[in-house]
Scaffold this motif. Structure first.
Motif, PDB file in Angstrom:
ATOM      1  N   ILE A 168       0.813  -1.213   0.000  1.00  0.00           N
ATOM      2  CA  ILE A 168       0.000   0.000   0.000  1.00  0.00           C
ATOM      3  C   ILE A 168       0.850   1.270   0.000  1.00  0.00           C
ATOM      4  O   ILE A 168       0.420   2.310  -0.504  1.00  0.00           O
ATOM      5  N   GLU A 169       2.058   1.192   0.542  1.00  0.00           N
ATOM      6  CA  GLU A 169       2.934   2.364   0.545  1.00  0.00           C
ATOM      7  C   GLU A 169       3.504   2.673  -0.839  1.00  0.00           C
ATOM      8  O   GLU A 169       4.051   3.754  -1.081  1.00  0.00           O
ATOM      9  N   THR A 171       1.691   2.662  -3.700  1.00  0.00           N
ATOM     10  CA  THR A 171       0.682   3.129  -4.640  1.00  0.00           C
ATOM     11  C   THR A 171       0.367   4.606  -4.465  1.00  0.00           C
ATOM     12  O   THR A 171       0.434   5.144  -3.361  1.00  0.00           O
ATOM     13  N   PRO A 174      -3.949   4.906  -2.481  1.00  0.00           N
ATOM     14  CA  PRO A 174      -4.217   3.760  -1.599  1.00  0.00           C
ATOM     15  C   PRO A 174      -5.697   3.449  -1.433  1.00  0.00           C
ATOM     16  O   PRO A 174      -6.081   2.277  -1.351  1.00  0.00           O
ATOM     17  N   LEU A 177      -6.990   1.521  -4.380  1.00  0.00           N
ATOM     18  CA  LEU A 177      -6.529   0.137  -4.299  1.00  0.00           C
ATOM     19  C   LEU A 177      -7.360  -0.649  -3.298  1.00  0.00           C
ATOM     20  O   LEU A 177      -7.819  -1.763  -3.588  1.00  0.00           O
ATOM     21  N   LEU A 178      -7.592  -0.078  -2.116  1.00  0.00           N
ATOM     22  CA  LEU A 178      -8.376  -0.765  -1.091  1.00  0.00           C
ATOM     23  C   LEU A 178      -9.813  -0.986  -1.550  1.00  0.00           C
ATOM     24  O   LEU A 178     -10.407  -2.034  -1.285  1.00  0.00           O
ATOM     25  N   LEU A 193      -2.665  -6.489   6.042  1.00  0.00           N
ATOM     26  CA  LEU A 193      -1.738  -5.513   5.480  1.00  0.00           C
ATOM     27  C   LEU A 193      -0.487  -5.389   6.340  1.00  0.00           C
ATOM     28  O   LEU A 193      -0.544  -5.574   7.559  1.00  0.00           O
ATOM     29  N   CYS A 227      -4.517   5.176   8.484  1.00  0.00           N
ATOM     30  CA  CYS A 227      -4.846   3.815   8.074  1.00  0.00           C
ATOM     31  C   CYS A 227      -6.321   3.515   8.351  1.00  0.00           C
ATOM     32  O   CYS A 227      -7.039   3.002   7.480  1.00  0.00           O
TER      33      CYS A 227
END
Length: 311
Positions: A168-169, A171, A174, A177-178, A193, A227
């Motif tokens: 995730i770091e 992209t 984020p 993506l999620l 994750l 997060c």
């Protein structure tokens, strides 16, 4: 070429706040990007991020061609890649122990998704247990049953487990993506994750000199707050979040025993830089054990969309 493919980022990628703080210019061994980026901190959700993001097509192309902008290319990494290219998936050694296993009943094989399986050790573990496995990886040499190049090839609402370790770091978006991962999962499916911990002592003390700040590989740096916000925006509920350290206590103790002799030798040589470096590195490793610079997360796909969480 690289400058043309960068976009200046003013607002936080997670909470969209424009209240940000400059945390220093970022040094790089690659002269083309040295001091070309700065690290920014969102005052609202404590998220850290690069001052400039690469365009998504350009970033994907860097991963596909194994660019030094996104991969370290150290001897160990290159050796492992060479072995994978030579021997393939069949010789990959699966994992015997991992923290996610306490959340999963392996005997009840279901459907597994991994984003960025890399050298496939976790992927092989589920595959050998009889799970129906799919993975997404842009590197062309990563080949195994069920691995494809895009999430668009994965059916919606089918996966029981999704894993994205150290992904995730990397992209630029984020939350997108999620959301895309969530779209492929069944209700109550579990997401796992890991990523660099922006709340760690090392992150807060070192700022842009923190070893995790590596353009263009690492783009976003999550705090616990950012997060949780990102997960909520993508229809996940946070179950567990905690820091962990990659420092080995036994190795640190051995280094501590050897440290006085090494410092004495440095003093005899009048090597002030070496004295400072040894003490600094040892201190940072102690701090890392106290509050690790890595984060692990478990989340569950919610039954209904709910974006009530805000900061």
């Amino acid at each position: 070429m690289i400058i043309k493919n960068l976009i200046k980022i003013n607002n936080c990628p997670i909470c969209k706040s424009n209240k940000t703080i400059f945390k220093g210019l970022i040094r790089s061994k690659n002269k083309k990007i040295d001091n070309n980026f700065s690290l920014k901190l969102c005052k609202n959700c404590n998220h850290r991020f690069l001052s400039k993001f690469p365009k998504i097509k350009y970033l994907n192309s860097l991963y596909k061609k194994n660019s030094s902008y996104v991969f370290g290319h150290d001897a160990s990494e290159e050796s492992q890649k060479k072995d994978f290219k030579k021997n393939g998936f069949k010789d990959v050694v699966s994992l015997n122990k991992h923290w996610i296993f306490k959340y999963i009943d392996f005997n009840n094989a279901k459907k597994y998704l991994e984003i960025g399986p890399g050298l496939c050790r976790m992927y092989k573990t589920f595959y050998e247990k009889g799970w129906e496995c799919n993975g997404i990886d842009l590197q062309p040499f990563i080949k195994a049953p069920g691995i494809v190049k895009s999430l668009k090839y994965i059916k919606k609402n089918t996966k029981n487990i999704a894993v994205a370790f150290d992904v995730i770091e990397h992209t630029t978006d984020p939350i997108e993506l999620l959301n895309n991962i969530n779209n492929k999962m069944k209700v109550d499916g579990l997401l796992f994750l890991t990523f660099p911990n922006a709340d760690s002592y090392k992150s807060r003390l070192l700022n842009s000199s923190w070893s995790m700040v590596v353009p263009l590989a690492h783009i976003n740096f999550f705090s616990k707050k950012s997060c949780e916000l990102a997960l909520n925006k993508s229809n996940f509920e946070l179950i567990h979040i905690s820091s962990f350290s990659l420092v080995e206590p036994k190795r640190l103790i051995k280094n501590f025993i050897k440290l006085p002799a090494k410092l004495l030798l440095d003093i005899i040589k009048l090597d002030i830089n070496s004295i400072f470096t040894r003490i600094s590195e040892f201190s940072m490793n102690i701090l890392d054990l106290m509050h690790g610079d890595q984060m692990k997360v478990v989340a569950i796909k919610k039954r209904k969309l709910n974006h009530k969480l805000s900061y």
